[in-house]
Design a protein around this motif. Structure first.
Motif, PDB file in Angstrom:
ATOM      1  N   SER A 111      -7.827  -6.030  -5.482  1.00 23.23           N
ATOM      2  CA  SER A 111      -6.778  -5.206  -4.865  1.00 23.23           C
ATOM      3  C   SER A 111      -6.551  -5.670  -3.431  1.00 23.23           C
ATOM      4  O   SER A 111      -7.426  -6.263  -2.806  1.00 23.23           O
ATOM      5  CB  SER A 111      -7.181  -3.739  -4.885  1.00 23.23           C
ATOM      6  N   GLY A 112      -5.386  -5.365  -2.905  1.00 26.70           N
ATOM      7  CA  GLY A 112      -5.031  -5.789  -1.553  1.00 26.70           C
ATOM      8  C   GLY A 112      -5.483  -4.776  -0.521  1.00 26.70           C
ATOM      9  O   GLY A 112      -6.338  -3.924  -0.774  1.00 26.70           O
ATOM     10  N   LEU A 113      -4.858  -4.881   0.638  1.00 31.26           N
ATOM     11  CA  LEU A 113      -5.220  -3.981   1.736  1.00 31.26           C
ATOM     12  C   LEU A 113      -4.325  -2.756   1.807  1.00 31.26           C
ATOM     13  O   LEU A 113      -4.538  -1.890   2.641  1.00 31.26           O
ATOM     14  CB  LEU A 113      -5.116  -4.735   3.062  1.00 31.26           C
ATOM     15  N   GLY A 114      -3.311  -2.708   0.977  1.00 34.45           N
ATOM     16  CA  GLY A 114      -2.438  -1.537   0.963  1.00 34.45           C
ATOM     17  C   GLY A 114      -1.414  -1.529   2.075  1.00 34.45           C
ATOM     18  O   GLY A 114      -1.001  -0.460   2.531  1.00 34.45           O
ATOM     19  N   PHE A 115      -1.002  -2.727   2.501  1.00 33.71           N
ATOM     20  CA  PHE A 115      -0.015  -2.768   3.581  1.00 33.71           C
ATOM     21  C   PHE A 115       1.307  -2.141   3.163  1.00 33.71           C
ATOM     22  O   PHE A 115       1.933  -1.418   3.953  1.00 33.71           O
ATOM     23  CB  PHE A 115       0.213  -4.222   4.020  1.00 33.71           C
ATOM     24  N   LEU A 116       1.693  -2.406   1.907  1.00 34.14           N
ATOM     25  CA  LEU A 116       2.988  -1.860   1.461  1.00 34.14           C
ATOM     26  C   LEU A 116       2.970  -0.335   1.444  1.00 34.14           C
ATOM     27  O   LEU A 116       3.972   0.310   1.769  1.00 34.14           O
ATOM     28  CB  LEU A 116       3.338  -2.405   0.075  1.00 34.14           C
ATOM     29  N   SER A 117       1.813   0.246   1.056  1.00 31.68           N
ATOM     30  CA  SER A 117       1.723   1.710   1.055  1.00 31.68           C
ATOM     31  C   SER A 117       1.883   2.264   2.469  1.00 31.68           C
ATOM     32  O   SER A 117       2.601   3.248   2.694  1.00 31.68           O
ATOM     33  CB  SER A 117       0.369   2.160   0.498  1.00 31.68           C
ATOM     34  N   ARG A 118       1.221   1.606   3.423  1.00 33.71           N
ATOM     35  CA  ARG A 118       1.329   2.090   4.812  1.00 33.71           C
ATOM     36  C   ARG A 118       2.730   1.864   5.362  1.00 33.71           C
ATOM     37  O   ARG A 118       3.256   2.703   6.111  1.00 33.71           O
ATOM     38  CB  ARG A 118       0.281   1.410   5.687  1.00 33.71           C
ATOM     39  N   ALA A 119       3.348   0.737   4.997  1.00 34.08           N
ATOM     40  CA  ALA A 119       4.732   0.507   5.431  1.00 34.08           C
ATOM     41  C   ALA A 119       5.652   1.573   4.835  1.00 34.08           C
ATOM     42  O   ALA A 119       6.559   2.071   5.507  1.00 34.08           O
ATOM     43  CB  ALA A 119       5.181  -0.890   5.015  1.00 34.08           C
ATOM     44  N   ALA A 120       5.386   1.931   3.561  1.00 35.13           N
ATOM     45  CA  ALA A 120       6.209   2.973   2.930  1.00 35.13           C
ATOM     46  C   ALA A 120       6.004   4.318   3.610  1.00 35.13           C
ATOM     47  O   ALA A 120       6.956   5.103   3.759  1.00 35.13           O
ATOM     48  CB  ALA A 120       5.871   3.076   1.452  1.00 35.13           C
ATOM     49  N   ILE A 121       4.757   4.597   4.055  1.00 35.71           N
ATOM     50  CA  ILE A 121       4.506   5.852   4.787  1.00 35.71           C
ATOM     51  C   ILE A 121       5.301   5.854   6.092  1.00 35.71           C
ATOM     52  O   ILE A 121       5.906   6.861   6.483  1.00 35.71           O
ATOM     53  CB  ILE A 121       2.994   6.012   5.063  1.00 35.71           C
ATOM     54  N   GLY A 122       5.325   4.682   6.780  1.00 37.97           N
ATOM     55  CA  GLY A 122       6.091   4.579   8.023  1.00 37.97           C
ATOM     56  C   GLY A 122       7.579   4.785   7.791  1.00 37.97           C
ATOM     57  O   GLY A 122       8.244   5.516   8.543  1.00 37.97           O
ATOM     58  N   VAL A 123       8.104   4.155   6.736  1.00 40.84           N
ATOM     59  CA  VAL A 123       9.538   4.314   6.438  1.00 40.84           C
ATOM     60  C   VAL A 123       9.855   5.754   6.060  1.00 40.84           C
ATOM     61  O   VAL A 123      10.874   6.315   6.473  1.00 40.84           O
ATOM     62  CB  VAL A 123       9.951   3.341   5.309  1.00 40.84           C
ATOM     63  N   LEU A 124       8.937   6.361   5.283  1.00 42.73           N
ATOM     64  CA  LEU A 124       9.152   7.765   4.886  1.00 42.73           C
ATOM     65  C   LEU A 124       9.185   8.678   6.111  1.00 42.73           C
ATOM     66  O   LEU A 124      10.052   9.563   6.227  1.00 42.73           O
ATOM     67  CB  LEU A 124       8.045   8.201   3.928  1.00 42.73           C
TER      68      LEU A 124
END
Lengths: 74, 136
Positions: free
Chosen positions: B73-86
């Motif tokens: 699994s990765g580091l979850g950058f996309l999830s954190r970016a999505a939290i920022g965009v949200l």
């Protein structure tokens, strides 16, 4: 191309370059962290907290650039 | 930087509540600056959620490295970016707050994390030098 298209291209470049830098930075940080933990597992707490600080800083910029790119490109 | 991750998260949470209290006071006292204080508060909350997610991922990777196992699994950058965009979408589109203030709020917690790390590093160095002098 009209002005809106240039805006989309600019947004893509902003986020792409930010993510490229963050990818390289995260890779360097985590490769050294995993290397350090596998050499000295007793330093795991110190190394993970240092990695947390580093990754938090490295990732802040692309997240901000993504937010700004989304907002400006709309 | 000899600070455990849970201790650092506790400090981050405390500082987040401090920022939120300042934002609430500003929101109530200066109505003209409501978009700025509101955007900052939403950004700080998004930053805190991202910090918790990052701490979870980092500790999991540390566990896997200590156990000598590989992670796919990765580091979850996309999830954190999505939290920022949200956070930005809720702030700007939903509540009509200021975008720059929201971005400042998202950026505030990583800077606080860096300051906490530097402070704890300095404290550790002072303690070690006192030990070397035989004062403790």
């Amino acid at each position: 191309m009209d002005l809106n298209t240039y805006g989309y291209v600019a947004a893509g470049i902003v986020f792409g370059l930010g993510a490229l830098g963050a990818g390289i930075g995260n890779g360097l940080i985590f490769s050294k962290t995993v290397e350090g933990i596998s050499r000295q597992p007793e330093l795991r707490g110190t190394l993970t907290s240092t990695a947390f600080i580093g990754v938090g800083l490295v990732e802040a910029m692309p997240i901000i650039s993504l937010v700004l790119a989304f907002m400006w490109a709309k | 930087m000899n600070v455990d991750l849970p201790a650092m998260l506790r400090r981050l949470t405390r500082i987040t509540f401090f920022f939120l209290s300042i934002g609430c006071i500003g929101f109530a006292v200066w109505p003209d600056y409501k978009p700025y204080f509101g955007g900052f508060m939403i950004g700080v909350i998004g930053g805190l959620i991202g910090s918790f997610h990052l701490a979870w991922k980092v500790s999991r990777i540390g566990d896997l490295a200590a156990a000598g196992r590989k992670s796919r699994s990765g580091l979850g950058f996309l999830s954190r970016a999505a939290i920022g965009v949200l956070a930005a979408l809720v702030s700007v589109e939903g509540l009509h707050f200021n975008l720059a203030a929201t971005a400042a709020g998202i950026l505030a917690l990583p800077l606080v994390t860096l300051l906490l790390g530097l402070l704890s590093s300095r404290r550790l160095r002072e303690r070690q030098s006192a030990d070397e002098r035989g004062e403790k």
